[in-house]
Scaffold this active site. Sequence first.
Site, short mmCIF file in Angstrom:
data_model
loop_
_atom_site.label_atom_id
_atom_site.label_comp_id
_atom_site.label_asym_id
_atom_site.label_seq_id
_atom_site.Cartn_x
_atom_site.Cartn_y
_atom_site.Cartn_z
CG HIS A 10 4.07 3.81 6.23
ND1 HIS A 10 5.18 3.33 6.70
CD2 HIS A 10 3.81 2.81 5.48
CE1 HIS A 10 5.93 2.41 6.56
NE2 HIS A 10 4.91 1.84 5.68
CD GLU A 37 0.89 0.60 4.51
OE1 GLU A 37 1.56 -0.53 4.08
OE2 GLU A 37 1.17 0.83 5.55
CG HIS A 52 5.53 -4.26 9.49
ND1 HIS A 52 6.92 -4.98 9.26
CD2 HIS A 52 5.41 -3.65 8.19
CE1 HIS A 52 7.57 -4.46 8.35
NE2 HIS A 52 6.78 -3.64 7.74
O1 G3P Z 1 2.63 -0.20 1.70
C1 G3P Z 1 3.79 0.51 1.54
C2 G3P Z 1 4.60 0.02 2.69
O2 G3P Z 1 3.90 -0.04 3.96
C3 G3P Z 1 5.31 -1.18 2.26
O3 G3P Z 1 6.63 -1.60 3.43
O4 G3P Z 1 7.36 -2.60 5.06
O5 G3P Z 1 6.19 -0.34 5.58
O6 G3P Z 1 4.76 -2.52 4.87
P1 G3P Z 1 6.38 -1.91 4.79
MG MG Z 2 2.95 -1.61 4.82
#
Ligand code: G3P
Ligand code: MG
Length: 248
Positions: A10, A37, A52
């Site tokens: 992540h 990701e 983000h």
């Molecule tokens: O893509 C999954 C996750 O990243 C979604 O939430 O806020 O971490 O981008 P966020």
């Molecule tokens: Mg995300």
Amino acid sequence: MWPYPRIVAHRGGGTLAPENTLAALRCGLAYGYRAVEFDVMLAGDGVPVVVHDPELGRTVAGSGAISDYTAAQLEKMEAGAWFGSQFAGEGVPTFEAVVDYCKAQRIWMNIEIKPAPGFDVPTGETVAVAARAYFAQEIAAGELLPLLSSFSIAALQAARQAAPELSRGWLVETIPSDWAQRAKELGVVAIHCHHEALTPALAQAVKGEGLGLFCYTVNRPQRASELLAWGVDGFCTDRIDLIKPVNT
Ligand code: G3P
Ligand code: MG
């Protein structure tokens, strides 16, 4: 069938490196992760960058909105020091720089389209067009492609229109009751939901419709096993130190 890796780092390196930076990608790779990701937003000059939050302050030193600065300015900003002094000097990378690194290292990508408020359509369109250009060879060769995803319906629709050859996943917190119809209308290949909002029955129903099912953000190994046993195809994790990668 889910053609993508099942376990995805992540924001690049989970919670072990400053999120959405090249250092995060290097960290993920150091833990054996070849699936990542990250979040893509438009800088003020319309260039997609990997970050983000739409505002500076948490991960990027400074103030104002991401859209107040050009990509070149953001690249020179401090996006690593908040996490640790050893990461000082990490900037906000462009989408192109992140894709270049991932392609060179053979890292698969879940590209989250993360529009700043009011920029849904241009962000969806720009990210999809850029991704199509970066992966033109892979598209022509029929190779595995990245998966685009977004919480923004408008961004998903714009991405679909701009680059229909790139598959998309629909990000939701909780899977809504009319998910099957909406997923069909959106033309997505997968639903990406918060793992705490999933039940075994819902997982089975989503899989029964032939859709991929991806969860975020799963940080306990036991929970990861449970979700995979429910039929979840893949998930992203912040704890790349606790959960071993499966790069297939
Ligand atoms: O893509 C999954 C996750 O990243 C979604 O939430 O806020 O971490 O981008 P966020
Ligand atoms: Mg995300």
